[in-house]
Design a protein around this motif. Structure first.
Motif, PDB file in Angstrom:
ATOM      1  N   MET A  24       0.668  -0.995  -0.131  1.00  7.46           N
ATOM      2  CA  MET A  24       0.010  -0.177   0.366  1.00  7.46           C
ATOM      3  C   MET A  24       1.257   1.181   0.075  1.00  7.46           C
ATOM      4  SD  MET A  24      -2.977   0.995  -0.617  1.00  7.46           S
ATOM      5  CE  MET A  24      -4.348   0.282  -0.284  1.00  7.46           C
ATOM      6  N   PHE A  34       2.432   2.065  -3.226  1.00  6.32           N
ATOM      7  CA  PHE A  34       0.876   2.140  -4.409  1.00  6.32           C
ATOM      8  C   PHE A  34       0.593   4.082  -3.500  1.00  6.32           C
ATOM      9  CE2 PHE A  34      -3.389   2.823  -4.569  1.00  6.32           C
ATOM     10  CZ  PHE A  34      -3.568   3.447  -6.118  1.00  6.32           C
ATOM     11  N   LEU A  35       0.469   4.362  -3.036  1.00  5.05           N
ATOM     12  CA  LEU A  35       0.857   5.695  -2.599  1.00  5.05           C
ATOM     13  C   LEU A  35       2.083   6.505  -3.269  1.00  5.05           C
ATOM     14  CD1 LEU A  35      -0.952   5.533   1.362  1.00  5.05           C
ATOM     15  CD2 LEU A  35      -2.154   6.342  -1.106  1.00  5.05           C
ATOM     16  N   CYS A  76       3.951   6.378  -5.849  1.00  2.47           N
ATOM     17  CA  CYS A  76       3.653   5.987  -6.914  1.00  2.47           C
ATOM     18  C   CYS A  76       2.400   6.971  -7.420  1.00  2.47           C
ATOM     19  CB  CYS A  76       3.745   4.750  -7.555  1.00  2.47           C
ATOM     20  SG  CYS A  76       5.035   3.906  -7.495  1.00  2.47           S
ATOM     21  N   LEU A  77       1.273   6.944  -6.479  1.00  2.00           N
ATOM     22  CA  LEU A  77       0.330   7.791  -7.151  1.00  2.00           C
ATOM     23  C   LEU A  77       0.470   9.424  -6.931  1.00  2.00           C
ATOM     24  CD1 LEU A  77      -2.910   6.816  -4.457  1.00  2.00           C
ATOM     25  CD2 LEU A  77      -2.657   7.201  -7.096  1.00  2.00           C
ATOM     26  N   THR A 108       3.399   1.853 -18.440  1.00  2.00           N
ATOM     27  CA  THR A 108       2.215   2.869 -17.923  1.00  2.00           C
ATOM     28  C   THR A 108       2.583   4.078 -19.646  1.00  2.00           C
ATOM     29  OG1 THR A 108       5.173   4.396 -17.493  1.00  2.00           O
ATOM     30  CG2 THR A 108       3.733   2.982 -15.745  1.00  2.00           C
ATOM     31  N   PRO A 134       1.491  -2.785  -8.399  1.00  2.00           N
ATOM     32  CA  PRO A 134       0.876  -1.709  -7.577  1.00  2.00           C
ATOM     33  C   PRO A 134       1.713  -0.438  -8.362  1.00  2.00           C
ATOM     34  CG  PRO A 134       1.466  -3.599  -6.247  1.00  2.00           C
ATOM     35  CD  PRO A 134       2.157  -3.990  -7.598  1.00  2.00           C
ATOM     36  N   ALA A 135       2.370  -0.238  -8.539  1.00  2.00           N
ATOM     37  CA  ALA A 135       3.421   0.741  -9.159  1.00  2.00           C
ATOM     38  C   ALA A 135       2.944   1.262 -10.219  1.00  2.00           C
ATOM     39  CB  ALA A 135       4.997   0.678  -9.315  1.00  2.00           C
ATOM     40  N   GLY A 178      -0.601   2.672  -9.303  1.00  2.00           N
ATOM     41  CA  GLY A 178      -0.585   3.888  -9.114  1.00  2.00           C
ATOM     42  C   GLY A 178      -0.314   5.420  -9.419  1.00  2.00           C
ATOM     43  N   ILE A 182      -3.222   6.088 -12.898  1.00  2.00           N
ATOM     44  CA  ILE A 182      -4.150   7.012 -12.046  1.00  2.00           C
ATOM     45  C   ILE A 182      -3.875   8.352 -12.421  1.00  2.00           C
ATOM     46  CG2 ILE A 182      -5.431   6.960 -10.700  1.00  2.00           C
ATOM     47  CD1 ILE A 182      -5.619   3.945  -9.866  1.00  2.00           C
ATOM     48  N   SER A 183      -3.279   8.381 -11.372  1.00  2.00           N
ATOM     49  CA  SER A 183      -2.743  10.194 -11.101  1.00  2.00           C
ATOM     50  C   SER A 183      -1.999  10.539 -12.496  1.00  2.00           C
ATOM     51  CB  SER A 183      -1.731  10.059  -9.711  1.00  2.00           C
ATOM     52  OG  SER A 183      -0.199   9.288  -9.994  1.00  2.00           O
TER      53      SER A 183
END
Length: 266
Positions: free
Chosen positions: A5, A8-9, A11-12, A62, A220-221, A224, A227-228
């Protein structure tokens, strides 16, 4: 908070930075994503011999969505010369697919140092805008095929879409800049697709990767960042109309230079 987590955050946050600068300066995200992931991934349990390969593979993944969005926009504006795209398509696919399997033969530290040198060179290009003298004759099919293999291979090895290499080359070939950028966005999508496929297949043979990986791609990376970056990129595009982008591009180039030098002595 567990490491998955946390990654993930973070990478956001990374995706937001990458998306903003991509919109503001018209750059690809790989030059930022790869070094950032090299520093972040050890927190998720990746060993040093896996770091660079996973960072590059995740960066390429990505680019699939970001380059697709860009290519659609350029297509609507008529900026993509599709006959020329068809001539370089085979070489792009071959080069990008091979990149993953070639990278497997390169130790992670050596691959990281090669990426660091590449980042420094791109920083110099961004700061001083070296422009090759245009050729008056388009290269032959054989020349375009060979060049597209080399460009896609380098892009796949570095985890980028290839625009920083392809656009100057196409400009040298006599293509208008808007068409060179448009064609680069379309080939960047193909490089990302083919390169990602190669890294997935190559990574499936590696059995000691942490959980939440697909081949060499750390999901997860990837999630994140995508999305952003997709949400924030339009903000960067709007800022580009009012901010002093030439000055910012040189400041960003200085940042890349620092990142590249630091990676050399990681």
């Amino acid at each position: 908070m567990d490491s998955l987590m946390l990654i993930f955050l973070m990478c956001l946050a990374l995706g937001a930075i990458v998306g903003f600068f991509a919109g503001l300066l018209g750059i690809g995200g790989g030059l930022l994503i790869v070094p950032a992931l090299i520093y972040l991934l050890p927190w998720a349990g990746f060993e040093s011999e896996q770091l660079t390969h996973v960072a590059i593979a995740t960066s390429l993944a990505t680019i699939i969505l970001t380059s697709l969005s860009s290519a659609r926009s350029h297509h609507k504006r008529g900026n993509i010369p599709w006959p020329l795209f068809k001539s370089i398509l085979p070489g792009v696919v071959v080069g990008a697919l091979c990149s993953a399997f070639i990278s497997e033969q390169i130790p992670s530290d050596n691959l990281r140092q090669a990426f660091a040198i590449f980042v420094v060179l791109m920083a110099l290009q961004m700061a001083f805008q070296f422009k090759p003298r245009q050729s008056e004759v388009m290269p032959s099919f054989a020349m375009m095929f060979s060049a597209s293999i080399v460009i896609a291979l380098l892009a796949g090895l570095m985890g980028i879409g290839g625009g920083v290499i392809l656009v100057p080359f196409l400009s040298y070939c006599g293509l208008q800049m808007k068409q060179a950028v448009g064609l680069s966005s379309a080939t960047g999508f193909l490089i990302a697709i083919a390169g990602t496929t190669g890294y997935v297949l190559a990574g499936l043979k590696v059995h000691d990767l942490p959980e939440a990986t697909l081949g060499y791609i750390y999901l997860p990376a990837l999630l994140g960042i995508v999305i952003s970056s997709m949400l924030v990129a339009p903000i960067g595009v709007k800022a580009a109309s009012t901010w002093p982008t030439k000055v910012l591009k040189r400041i960003f180039a200085l940042l890349l230079m620092v990142v590249g030098v630091k990676l050399m002595f990681f």
